[in-house]
Design an enzyme around this catalytic site. Sequence first.
Site, PDB file in Angstrom:
ATOM      1  N   ASP A   1      50.897  13.360 114.202  1.00  0.00           N
ATOM      2  CA  ASP A   1      50.069  14.140 113.276  1.00  0.00           C
ATOM      3  C   ASP A   1      50.389  13.717 111.837  1.00  0.00           C
ATOM      4  O   ASP A   1      51.559  13.591 111.466  1.00  0.00           O
ATOM      5  CB  ASP A   1      50.349  15.644 113.473  1.00  0.00           C
ATOM      6  N   ILE A   2      49.340  13.540 111.055  1.00  0.00           N
ATOM      7  CA  ILE A   2      49.500  13.070 109.669  1.00  0.00           C
ATOM      8  C   ILE A   2      50.068  14.162 108.751  1.00  0.00           C
ATOM      9  O   ILE A   2      50.603  13.865 107.679  1.00  0.00           O
ATOM     10  CB  ILE A   2      48.145  12.546 109.130  1.00  0.00           C
TER      11      ILE A   2
ATOM     12  N   ASN B   1      43.828  24.479 119.492  1.00  0.00           N
ATOM     13  CA  ASN B   1      42.947  25.399 118.768  1.00  0.00           C
ATOM     14  C   ASN B   1      41.476  25.111 119.068  1.00  0.00           C
ATOM     15  O   ASN B   1      41.069  23.945 119.079  1.00  0.00           O
ATOM     16  CB  ASN B   1      43.192  25.252 117.263  1.00  0.00           C
TER      17      ASN B   1
ATOM     18  N   HIS C   1      41.730  28.413 113.846  1.00  0.00           N
ATOM     19  CA  HIS C   1      42.449  27.390 113.077  1.00  0.00           C
ATOM     20  C   HIS C   1      42.124  25.959 113.471  1.00  0.00           C
ATOM     21  O   HIS C   1      42.899  25.052 113.169  1.00  0.00           O
ATOM     22  CB  HIS C   1      43.974  27.609 113.136  1.00  0.00           C
ATOM     23  N   GLN C   2      41.005  25.725 114.150  1.00  0.00           N
ATOM     24  CA  GLN C   2      40.640  24.340 114.435  1.00  0.00           C
ATOM     25  C   GLN C   2      40.024  23.726 113.184  1.00  0.00           C
ATOM     26  O   GLN C   2      39.117  24.310 112.575  1.00  0.00           O
ATOM     27  CB  GLN C   2      39.643  24.257 115.603  1.00  0.00           C
TER      28      GLN C   2
ATOM     29  N   HIS D   1      42.014  18.592 120.975  1.00  0.00           N
ATOM     30  CA  HIS D   1      43.348  17.982 120.857  1.00  0.00           C
ATOM     31  C   HIS D   1      44.431  19.015 121.133  1.00  0.00           C
ATOM     32  O   HIS D   1      44.252  20.202 120.855  1.00  0.00           O
ATOM     33  CB  HIS D   1      43.548  17.370 119.462  1.00  0.00           C
ATOM     34  N   PHE D   2      45.529  18.524 121.661  1.00  0.00           N
ATOM     35  CA  PHE D   2      46.727  19.338 121.877  1.00  0.00           C
ATOM     36  C   PHE D   2      47.762  18.938 120.836  1.00  0.00           C
ATOM     37  O   PHE D   2      47.991  17.746 120.621  1.00  0.00           O
ATOM     38  CB  PHE D   2      47.318  19.094 123.273  1.00  0.00           C
ATOM     39  N   HIS D   3      48.397  19.934 120.240  1.00  0.00           N
ATOM     40  CA  HIS D   3      49.539  19.689 119.354  1.00  0.00           C
ATOM     41  C   HIS D   3      50.816  19.873 120.168  1.00  0.00           C
ATOM     42  O   HIS D   3      50.953  20.864 120.896  1.00  0.00           O
ATOM     43  CB  HIS D   3      49.613  20.745 118.243  1.00  0.00           C
TER      44      HIS D   3
HETATM   45  P1  AMP Z   1      43.615  21.598 114.137  1.00  0.00           P
HETATM   46  O1  AMP Z   1      43.816  22.603 113.041  1.00  0.00           O
HETATM   47  O2  AMP Z   1      44.127  22.085 115.471  1.00  0.00           O
HETATM   48  O3  AMP Z   1      42.177  21.106 114.204  1.00  0.00           O
HETATM   49  O4  AMP Z   1      44.539  20.381 113.771  1.00  0.00           O
HETATM   50  C1  AMP Z   1      44.069  19.150 113.267  1.00  0.00           C
HETATM   51  C2  AMP Z   1      45.278  18.295 113.020  1.00  0.00           C
HETATM   52  O5  AMP Z   1      44.861  16.967 112.833  1.00  0.00           O
HETATM   53  C3  AMP Z   1      46.099  18.701 111.779  1.00  0.00           C
HETATM   54  O6  AMP Z   1      47.436  19.024 112.166  1.00  0.00           O
HETATM   55  C4  AMP Z   1      46.040  17.446 110.900  1.00  0.00           C
HETATM   56  O7  AMP Z   1      47.236  17.202 110.212  1.00  0.00           O
HETATM   57  C5  AMP Z   1      45.745  16.363 111.921  1.00  0.00           C
HETATM   58  N1  AMP Z   1      45.091  15.173 111.394  1.00  0.00           N
HETATM   59  C6  AMP Z   1      43.976  15.129 110.636  1.00  0.00           C
HETATM   60  N2  AMP Z   1      43.672  13.850 110.344  1.00  0.00           N
HETATM   61  C7  AMP Z   1      44.600  13.077 110.946  1.00  0.00           C
HETATM   62  C8  AMP Z   1      44.835  11.679 111.004  1.00  0.00           C
HETATM   63  N3  AMP Z   1      44.047  10.800 110.393  1.00  0.00           N
HETATM   64  N4  AMP Z   1      45.899  11.233 111.727  1.00  0.00           N
HETATM   65  C9  AMP Z   1      46.706  12.108 112.349  1.00  0.00           C
HETATM   66  N5  AMP Z   1      46.547  13.447 112.319  1.00  0.00           N
HETATM   67  C10 AMP Z   1      45.504  13.927 111.625  1.00  0.00           C
END
Ligand code: AMP
Length: 142
Positions: A33-34, A89, A95-96, A102-104
């Site tokens: 994650d960035i 999410n 919070h999406q 995607h899974f964190h």
């Molecule tokens: P969500 O709130 O569950 O939609 O989380 C989206 C996640 O994507 C966040 O934790 C961001 O930091 C991550 N994210 C967004 N752009 C990138 C990227 N280019 N590379 C890696 N992670 C990303």
Amino acid sequence: MIEQEVTIFDRIIAGETPCHRVYEDDQVLAFLDIGPLSDGHTLLIPKERARYLHELSDPAAAALGRVLPRLCRAVLAVTGATAYNVIQNNGSAAHQAVFYVHFHIIPKFPNRGLGISWSAGSLDSARATELARKMRAEMGVG
Ligand code: AMP
């Protein structure tokens, strides 16, 4: 394919946007994650395009499930964390921010990781019976 806006994760899968790749096969991709909540915060996505978890096909869901525990083991081994959260999410109210499922995987350290506010209620017995019965019917099981 589901009609949806092109997201940053589509671009990562297409190789148009770089990522720190952790795992890839023909059905899934995992990368860092960035904006990590903690060291080792990793994302796992299916290659099948979908905005939300409930839109995924069974094979895509199975592919995610097959990799997820292995990915968690790698995150733990490399970061030294012993606790972690897996969160997924769906919807902006939940919070999406990126509308590609995607899974964190988020390692938990004393001052880093996922913060959760969990205000538990109590399960009303009549409501529980009704909910479970309706959900079984919805899923086509007895
Ligand atoms: P969500 O709130 O569950 O939609 O989380 C989206 C996640 O994507 C966040 O934790 C961001 O930091 C991550 N994210 C967004 N752009 C990138 C990227 N280019 N590379 C890696 N992670 C990303």
